[in-house]
Design an enzyme around this catalytic site. Structure first.
Site, mmCIF file in Angstrom:
data_model
loop_
_atom_site.group_PDB
_atom_site.id
_atom_site.type_symbol
_atom_site.label_atom_id
_atom_site.label_comp_id
_atom_site.label_asym_id
_atom_site.label_seq_id
_atom_site.Cartn_x
_atom_site.Cartn_y
_atom_site.Cartn_z
ATOM 1 N N HIS A 131 0.800 -1.227 0.000
ATOM 2 C CA HIS A 131 0.000 0.000 0.000
ATOM 3 C C HIS A 131 0.832 1.275 0.000
ATOM 4 O O HIS A 131 0.296 2.370 -0.066
ATOM 5 C CB HIS A 131 -0.947 0.022 1.203
ATOM 6 C CG HIS A 131 -0.226 0.303 2.500
ATOM 7 N ND1 HIS A 131 0.508 -0.648 3.140
ATOM 8 C CD2 HIS A 131 -0.113 1.434 3.234
ATOM 9 C CE1 HIS A 131 1.042 -0.127 4.239
ATOM 10 N NE2 HIS A 131 0.685 1.139 4.314
HETATM 11 C C1 UD1 Z 1 -2.032 5.436 6.012
HETATM 12 C C2 UD1 Z 1 -0.698 5.868 6.657
HETATM 13 C C3 UD1 Z 1 0.322 4.748 6.515
HETATM 14 C C4 UD1 Z 1 -0.219 3.447 7.039
HETATM 15 C C5 UD1 Z 1 -1.541 3.140 6.334
HETATM 16 C C6 UD1 Z 1 -2.162 1.854 6.791
HETATM 17 C C7 UD1 Z 1 -0.094 8.257 6.545
HETATM 18 C C8 UD1 Z 1 0.794 9.229 5.889
HETATM 19 N N1 UD1 Z 1 -0.133 7.038 5.990
HETATM 20 O O1 UD1 Z 1 -1.812 5.276 4.626
HETATM 21 O O2 UD1 Z 1 1.489 5.092 7.259
HETATM 22 O O3 UD1 Z 1 0.708 2.420 6.820
HETATM 23 O O4 UD1 Z 1 -2.440 4.223 6.602
HETATM 24 O O5 UD1 Z 1 -3.367 1.640 6.150
HETATM 25 O O6 UD1 Z 1 -0.731 8.575 7.523
HETATM 26 N N2 UD1 Z 1 -9.276 4.760 2.090
HETATM 27 C C9 UD1 Z 1 -10.497 4.128 2.156
HETATM 28 N N3 UD1 Z 1 -11.019 3.872 3.395
HETATM 29 C C10 UD1 Z 1 -10.387 4.207 4.517
HETATM 30 C C11 UD1 Z 1 -9.149 4.857 4.437
HETATM 31 C C12 UD1 Z 1 -8.600 5.113 3.221
HETATM 32 O O7 UD1 Z 1 -11.113 3.798 1.156
HETATM 33 O O8 UD1 Z 1 -10.928 3.942 5.612
HETATM 34 C C13 UD1 Z 1 -8.682 5.026 0.753
HETATM 35 C C14 UD1 Z 1 -8.984 6.408 0.256
HETATM 36 O O9 UD1 Z 1 -9.138 6.330 -1.114
HETATM 37 C C15 UD1 Z 1 -7.724 7.176 0.584
HETATM 38 C C16 UD1 Z 1 -6.652 6.116 0.447
HETATM 39 O O10 UD1 Z 1 -7.270 4.905 0.858
HETATM 40 O O11 UD1 Z 1 -7.511 8.249 -0.250
HETATM 41 C C17 UD1 Z 1 -5.427 6.381 1.266
HETATM 42 O O12 UD1 Z 1 -5.746 6.590 2.639
HETATM 43 P P1 UD1 Z 1 -4.785 7.492 3.573
HETATM 44 O O13 UD1 Z 1 -5.307 7.510 4.965
HETATM 45 O O14 UD1 Z 1 -4.518 8.778 2.925
HETATM 46 O O15 UD1 Z 1 -3.413 6.738 3.528
HETATM 47 P P2 UD1 Z 1 -3.042 5.188 3.605
HETATM 48 O O16 UD1 Z 1 -2.469 4.799 2.309
HETATM 49 O O17 UD1 Z 1 -4.138 4.387 4.179
#
Ligand code: UD1
Length: 363
Positions: free
Chosen positions: A206
């Site tokens: 991821h």
């Molecule tokens: C975040 C953390 C990362 C951690 C990861 C675990 C930061 C910088 N990154 O990354 O360190 O390893 O979480 O998962 O804080 N999304 C959903 N549902 C959710 C959450 C996210 O669909 O509940 C999707 C959305 O499209 C979003 C994307 O995932 O834009 C990324 O989510 P985001 O929280 O920005 O970062 P992660 O890649 O999850």
């Protein structure tokens, strides 16, 4: 009395905070207010973990949601300031390295509220990782720096942290793993997916550096499909990766699943022949589970998993990863040693330190 405000936001925070909150409940003189920033919000990325880990419903959910690095961090900060002002905790407790972690540390520090950081001192020395920036800033602002491994202590000392702020306490995520292992063994995920104990590989990916560029991600998917010619490959897919995959046709042979809950995922990894990942936490969990782990990154902030654990850095080039995976299948590495203090008692040590500091302040 010691009043803690505990802040969580994203999936890897939940298994770290759960044992700390359980420890608070055992103590008559400590209270915790649980704040969920809402960085992760999908049921399978958040609510499932609260249920399975026995965490209380958050006292407040700031519902910040997804956004750019700055947008998300600033959103959490704006919503946290009135929360801390109203409740004025004695200490703000943060874990890990996600955007919610650094946002909470910044807001607390500016309100002169002491910050306790669990998993302090880890460094990849790669500032292209958003988490590395989060780790550096959080540690610079923290009053209690709780390190999980000796490298964390060494990094903090090298950066000039006052020695009396730094404590080697062990790994709270392993507290949760040890507590949940028996329950995880009772789940039926291995059977449900038609797998055999010891007869499959588990993949998680991821990190933006691996999944955000479609050509990169497609190369990795093709490599995994080739590996699946040798051994079934299960890939519980993070929503970020799923989104980036778009309309790419997944090669046959790969078993894709939605993100799994904590217990099912723990059983799946415990009985795997091998794990391929870019996660930080999974490098640590496989070390305790004694399952070979190939980390698809150029660096790690968790060197003890290589020195004493089952982890190997294999970089991000598909052909090199595939060669390393095939070699691991043919010659699995010998089981290694558990890191010191990864014994299920880290949360107790942290609460002891926070309580002792509180008594000293009030006496
Ligand atoms: C975040 C953390 C990362 C951690 C990861 C675990 C930061 C910088 N990154 O990354 O360190 O390893 O979480 O998962 O804080 N999304 C959903 N549902 C959710 C959450 C996210 O669909 O509940 C999707 C959305 O499209 C979003 C994307 O995932 O834009 C990324 O989510 P985001 O929280 O920005 O970062 P992660 O890649 O999850």
């Amino acid at each position: 009395m010691l009043h803690i405000s505990a802040v969580v936001g994203a999936r890897p925070n939940f298994m770290k905070m759960a044992p700390l909150l359980a420890e608070v409940r055992q103590r008559a003189n400590v209270t915790a207010r649980l704040i969920h920033t809402g960085q992760h919000y999908s049921p399978e990325m958040s609510a499932t973990f609260f249920d399975e880990l026995g965490m209380p419903t958050p006292d407040v959910n700031l519902e910040v949601g997804s956004g750019s690095q700055t947008g998300q961090t600033a959103g959490v900060m704006l919503r946290l300031e009135p929360e801390f002002l109203e409740h004025r905790p004695d200490v703000v407790l943060v874990v890990g390295d996600v955007n919610s972690t650094v946002a909470a540390a910044l807001v607390a520090a500016k309100l002169e509220i002491p910050v306790a950081h669990v998993e302090a001192g880890l460094r990849s020395f790669d500032r292209r990782m958003p988490e590395e920036i989060n780790r550096l800033v959080t540690d610079a602002l923290s009053d209690y720096l709780f390190a999980s491994e000796p490298a964390g202590v060494a990094n903090l000392r090298a950066e000039g942290a006052a020695p009396e702020k730094v404590f080697l306490v062990g790994n709270v995520m392993i507290d949760t793993l040890i507590r949940c292992r028996a329950r995880a063994a009772q789940t039926e995920v291995v059977e449900r997916l038609g797998l055999r104990t010891g007869g499959y590989a588990v993949v998680t990916l991821h990190r933006p550096s691996n999944v955000d560029d479609p050509a990169n991600l497609e190369g990795l998917m093709r490599m995994l499909a080739e590996l699946a010619g040798r051994i079934p490959v299960v890939f519980p897919m993070h929503p970020r990766t799923r989104e980036r995959l778009g309309s790419f046709l997944v090669p046959p042979g790969l078993l894709l699943t939605p993100p799994l809950g904590y217990l099912e995922f723990l059983r799946l990894t415990s009985e795997a022949r091998m794990v391929l990942t870019d996660s930080g936490g999974l490098q640590e969990e496989t070390t305790i589970l004694k399952v070979p782990c190939l980390t698809l990154r150029e660096n790690t902030e968790r060197p003890i998993t290589i020195e004493q654990g089952t982890n190997r850095l294999v970089g991000v080039k598909p052909e090199i990863i595939l060669a390393a995976a095939l070699k691991t299948l043919d010659h699995p590495p010998a089981a290694r040693q558990d890191p010191d203090l990864w014994d299920g008692q880290a949360s107790g040590r942290i609460l002891d330190i926070l309580e002792a500091a509180c008594r000293k302040r009030t006496s």
